[in-house]
Design a protein around this motif. Structure first.
Motif, PDB file in Angstrom:
ATOM      1  N   UNK A 118       0.851  -1.191   0.000  1.00  8.50           N
ATOM      2  CA  UNK A 118       0.000   0.000   0.000  1.00  8.50           C
ATOM      3  C   UNK A 118       0.886   1.241   0.000  1.00  8.50           C
ATOM      4  N   UNK A 119       0.517   2.216  -0.791  1.00  8.14           N
ATOM      5  CA  UNK A 119       1.315   3.449  -0.832  1.00  8.14           C
ATOM      6  C   UNK A 119       0.455   4.636  -0.404  1.00  8.14           C
ATOM      7  N   UNK A 120       1.105   5.674   0.045  1.00  5.77           N
ATOM      8  CA  UNK A 120       0.404   6.836   0.573  1.00  5.77           C
ATOM      9  C   UNK A 120       0.954   8.105  -0.069  1.00  5.77           C
ATOM     10  N   UNK A 121       0.086   9.086  -0.171  1.00 10.73           N
ATOM     11  CA  UNK A 121       0.525  10.430  -0.527  1.00 10.73           C
ATOM     12  C   UNK A 121       0.432  11.265   0.740  1.00 10.73           C
ATOM     13  N   UNK A 122       1.535  11.838   1.152  1.00 11.63           N
ATOM     14  CA  UNK A 122       1.516  12.698   2.329  1.00 11.63           C
ATOM     15  C   UNK A 122       1.608  14.141   1.877  1.00 11.63           C
ATOM     16  N   UNK A 123       0.685  14.947   2.359  1.00  5.52           N
ATOM     17  CA  UNK A 123       0.662  16.346   1.931  1.00  5.52           C
ATOM     18  C   UNK A 123       0.010  17.201   3.006  1.00  5.52           C
ATOM     19  N   UNK A 124       0.386  18.435   3.024  1.00  4.91           N
ATOM     20  CA  UNK A 124      -0.229  19.377   3.949  1.00  4.91           C
ATOM     21  C   UNK A 124      -1.323  20.187   3.300  1.00  4.91           C
ATOM     22  N   UNK A 125      -1.445  20.058   1.968  1.00  2.00           N
ATOM     23  CA  UNK A 125      -2.483  20.823   1.294  1.00  2.00           C
ATOM     24  C   UNK A 125      -2.639  20.399  -0.156  1.00  2.00           C
ATOM     25  N   UNK A 126      -3.796  20.721  -0.688  1.00  2.00           N
ATOM     26  CA  UNK A 126      -4.092  20.456  -2.098  1.00  2.00           C
ATOM     27  C   UNK A 126      -4.703  21.709  -2.692  1.00  2.00           C
ATOM     28  N   UNK A 127      -4.472  21.904  -3.996  1.00  2.00           N
ATOM     29  CA  UNK A 127      -5.081  23.051  -4.648  1.00  2.00           C
ATOM     30  C   UNK A 127      -5.530  22.675  -6.050  1.00  2.00           C
ATOM     31  N   UNK A 128      -6.568  23.360  -6.498  1.00  4.01           N
ATOM     32  CA  UNK A 128      -7.056  23.126  -7.843  1.00  4.01           C
ATOM     33  C   UNK A 128      -6.066  23.633  -8.885  1.00  4.01           C
ATOM     34  N   UNK A 129      -6.283  23.203 -10.117  1.00  2.00           N
ATOM     35  CA  UNK A 129      -5.351  23.569 -11.180  1.00  2.00           C
ATOM     36  C   UNK A 129      -5.284  25.076 -11.381  1.00  2.00           C
ATOM     37  N   UNK A 130      -6.392  25.760 -11.117  1.00  2.00           N
ATOM     38  CA  UNK A 130      -6.429  27.199 -11.340  1.00  2.00           C
ATOM     39  C   UNK A 130      -6.147  27.994 -10.063  1.00  2.00           C
ATOM     40  N   UNK A 131      -5.927  27.318  -8.948  1.00  2.00           N
ATOM     41  CA  UNK A 131      -5.756  28.018  -7.672  1.00  2.00           C
ATOM     42  C   UNK A 131      -4.297  28.366  -7.439  1.00  2.00           C
ATOM     43  N   UNK A 132      -4.084  29.508  -6.804  1.00  2.00           N
ATOM     44  CA  UNK A 132      -2.724  29.863  -6.416  1.00  2.00           C
ATOM     45  C   UNK A 132      -2.544  29.763  -4.902  1.00  2.00           C
ATOM     46  N   UNK A 133      -3.530  29.150  -4.236  1.00  2.00           N
ATOM     47  CA  UNK A 133      -3.389  28.850  -2.807  1.00  2.00           C
ATOM     48  C   UNK A 133      -4.126  27.552  -2.535  1.00  2.00           C
ATOM     49  N   UNK A 134      -3.845  26.945  -1.379  1.00  2.00           N
ATOM     50  CA  UNK A 134      -4.440  25.642  -1.062  1.00  2.00           C
ATOM     51  C   UNK A 134      -5.955  25.747  -0.906  1.00  2.00           C
ATOM     52  N   UNK A 135      -6.662  24.806  -1.511  1.00  2.00           N
ATOM     53  CA  UNK A 135      -8.111  24.713  -1.328  1.00  2.00           C
ATOM     54  C   UNK A 135      -8.463  23.750  -0.206  1.00  2.00           C
ATOM     55  N   UNK A 172      -9.159  21.103   6.615  1.00  2.00           N
ATOM     56  CA  UNK A 172      -9.955  22.313   6.418  1.00  2.00           C
ATOM     57  C   UNK A 172     -10.209  22.493   4.932  1.00  2.00           C
ATOM     58  N   UNK A 173     -11.485  22.433   4.562  1.00  2.00           N
ATOM     59  CA  UNK A 173     -11.876  22.699   3.191  1.00  2.00           C
ATOM     60  C   UNK A 173     -12.074  24.211   3.085  1.00  2.00           C
ATOM     61  N   UNK A 174     -11.107  24.883   2.499  1.00  2.00           N
ATOM     62  CA  UNK A 174     -11.027  26.329   2.632  1.00  2.00           C
ATOM     63  C   UNK A 174     -12.255  27.022   2.064  1.00  2.00           C
ATOM     64  N   UNK A 175     -12.756  26.565   0.953  1.00  2.00           N
ATOM     65  CA  UNK A 175     -13.874  27.254   0.330  1.00  2.00           C
ATOM     66  C   UNK A 175     -15.196  26.500   0.448  1.00  2.00           C
ATOM     67  N   UNK A 176     -15.188  25.370   1.074  1.00  2.00           N
ATOM     68  CA  UNK A 176     -16.423  24.620   1.224  1.00  2.00           C
ATOM     69  C   UNK A 176     -17.109  24.982   2.531  1.00  2.00           C
ATOM     70  N   UNK A 177     -18.388  24.726   2.588  1.00  2.00           N
ATOM     71  CA  UNK A 177     -19.184  25.145   3.728  1.00  2.00           C
ATOM     72  C   UNK A 177     -19.619  23.935   4.534  1.00  2.00           C
ATOM     73  N   UNK A 178     -18.700  23.374   5.287  1.00  2.00           N
ATOM     74  CA  UNK A 178     -19.020  22.209   6.103  1.00  2.00           C
ATOM     75  C   UNK A 178     -19.945  22.638   7.232  1.00  2.00           C
ATOM     76  N   UNK A 179     -20.996  21.876   7.438  1.00  4.86           N
ATOM     77  CA  UNK A 179     -22.042  22.280   8.376  1.00  4.86           C
ATOM     78  C   UNK A 179     -21.566  22.158   9.820  1.00  4.86           C
ATOM     79  N   UNK A 180     -21.881  23.168  10.591  1.00  7.84           N
ATOM     80  CA  UNK A 180     -21.648  23.186  12.040  1.00  7.84           C
ATOM     81  C   UNK A 180     -20.176  23.102  12.436  1.00  7.84           C
ATOM     82  N   UNK A 181     -19.293  23.569  11.584  1.00  9.80           N
ATOM     83  CA  UNK A 181     -17.883  23.613  11.978  1.00  9.80           C
ATOM     84  C   UNK A 181     -17.605  24.809  12.877  1.00  9.80           C
ATOM     85  N   UNK A 182     -18.481  25.835  12.782  1.00  8.20           N
ATOM     86  CA  UNK A 182     -18.257  27.055  13.549  1.00  8.20           C
ATOM     87  C   UNK A 182     -18.815  26.885  14.958  1.00  8.20           C
TER      88      UNK A 182
END
Lengths: 58, 366
Positions: free
Chosen positions: B1-18, B28-38
């Motif tokens: 089994x192999x793993x990808x270790x990363x601290x962030x992911x970004x879309x092809x058009x993004x210049x910062x982590x999504x 943390x889904x930066x632009x998504x609206x996860x319910x009741x996280x606040x």
């Protein structure tokens, strides 16, 4: 919190106290005898500090 | 089994982590609206049941905006209001505005000025506070003031008398700025699993030397007054001073995600767990028929729209009756989390339909 005219009110069914009627910041509130209600907590704090007296029920 | 270790992911058009992943694995889904996280309620300053403006404020209390309490300890006079001045293109409709109307340029040692929200312990158990797995918290918000300089945002664990303070800077006058502050998890002091306040989030706006003369306590430790608000500017030093805030969010993890926009009714219902005012002049048709064999007493029960956190205080106004003039005096009032019942003594038998009108307020705030 400015509290005046605090008075115990009896339950008319059982003739025992069931809440406090008080004027709080200019409005009349019925305050339950429940710790955790912020009005009740403040009334009791002021009573203990000698700043407020609760009148007996009629 | 192999793993990808990363601290962030970004879309092809993004210049910062999504998507960001912190060192504890919190995502943390930066632009998504996860319910009741606040963890905060009404962070977008949308619900104002008491009033949209309160003036001449010199004392503590819930004066206008829901869930946000003011601590005004002998430091100036204030108008607190709902403002439509908001950061542009962020989706907010309102901000909370604090406007100094009488200044106190030299606060006494015990003076303090704070906007705070208190959170129930039973809503915080997933923070694992007091364990070796205690979660970090990140506070994010938008702020604007003419008064630049250092401000302090503090977390208080009121169950264990512990606290942590972090400072932020209003860099540019009269400019909306987004601030993000991360607090370490606290491995000491579990939070009570109940409906009382366990965690306070405090935005300091002014403080006397009793709160500023030590060293800012930037790690969790026993609550020490002199270390709470070191460096805090005095927002009360001029009647020209204003402070606006909106978009307040406290979430688990080391990263701030996008603000959780929720339907107005969702926020309103959350607020009504703590405070509720009936929205119309008539409470509606009430069941007030004869309830005793001798028909000398009738009951009027009013159900709250939302079950309260605890037994609330109740205040009624504008009460009137349609009872053929039979009402003599008010008798018992019984209150619980779901509503309140009021007994009325009659002058004589009430044999026909009866109703009661008016408005009520129910307060179970922390």
């Amino acid at each position: 919190m400015e509290i005046t005219n605090a008075k115990y009110v009896n339950n008319t069914y059982m003739d025992e106290v069931d809440h406090i009627e008080a004027t709080i910041d200019g409005e009349v509130w019925s305050v339950p005898l429940v710790e955790g209600n912020r009005f009740y907590n403040e009334i009791m704090r002021q009573v203990e500090a000698g700043e407020l007296t609760i009148q007996d029920a009629d | 089994m192999s793993f990808v270790k990363a601290g962030g992911f970004r879309g092809l058009q993004s210049d910062s982590d999504d998507i960001k992943i912190d060192t504890s694995g919190n995502v943390a889904f930066i632009n998504n609206n996860i319910v009741n996280k606040n963890l905060l309620i009404n962070g977008g300053m949308n619900v104002w049941q008491r009033s949209t403006s309160a003036s001449s404020l010199t004392s503590n209390g819930y004066h206008s905006v829901d869930r946000w309490q003011s601590t005004i300890g002998a430091i100036g006079t204030w108008t607190q209001s709902r403002s439509t001045d908001v950061p542009s293109d962020q989706g907010f409709s309102y901000s909370l505005k604090m406007d100094c109307t009488a200044a106190d340029a030299s606060p006494a040692s015990t003076d303090l000025l704070i906007i705070r929200q208190q959170i129930e312990g039973q809503n915080l158990q997933h923070l694992l506070k007091g364990s070796s797995s205690a979660k970090s918290l990140t506070l994010s918000f938008w702020v604007k003031s003419n008064k630049t300089g250092t401000y302090v945002a503090e977390l208080q664990d009121t169950d264990n008398s512990r606290a942590i303070s972090k400072s932020y800077t209003v860099d540019s006058a009269n400019t909306w700025e987004k601030k993000t502050i991360t607090y370490d998890g606290d491995t000491t002091g579990t939070l009570n699993n109940d409906n009382d306040d366990s965690l306070h989030v405090l935005f300091w706006l002014g403080a006397g030397t009793n709160y500023t003369s030590g060293s800012l306590q930037t790690s969790w430790a026993g609550s020490t007054d002199v270390n709470k608000a070191v460096g805090q500017v005095n927002l009360a030093d001029s009647t020209s001073n204003e402070w606006y805030i909106t978009g307040c969010q406290l979430e688990v993890g080391e990263n701030a995600s996008g603000f959780e926009f929720e339907p107005f009714s969702t926020t309103e219902n959350k607020c009504m767990r703590y405070y509720e005012v009936s929205a119309r002049s008539a409470m509606g048709v009430l069941t007030m028929g004869p309830s005793r064999n001798d028909a000398t007493q009738v009951d009027a029960f009013i159900a709250f729209k939302v079950r309260k956190r605890a037994t609330p205080g109740v205040s009624e106004s504008g009460v009137s009756f349609n009872t053929n003039g039979n009402i003599s005096t008010q008798g018992t009032r019984q209150i619980d989390n779901d509503g309140f019942n009021t007994a009325y003594i009659l002058n004589g038998n009430q044999t026909s339909y009866a109703s009661k009108n008016g408005t009520y307020k129910a307060d179970a705030e922390l």
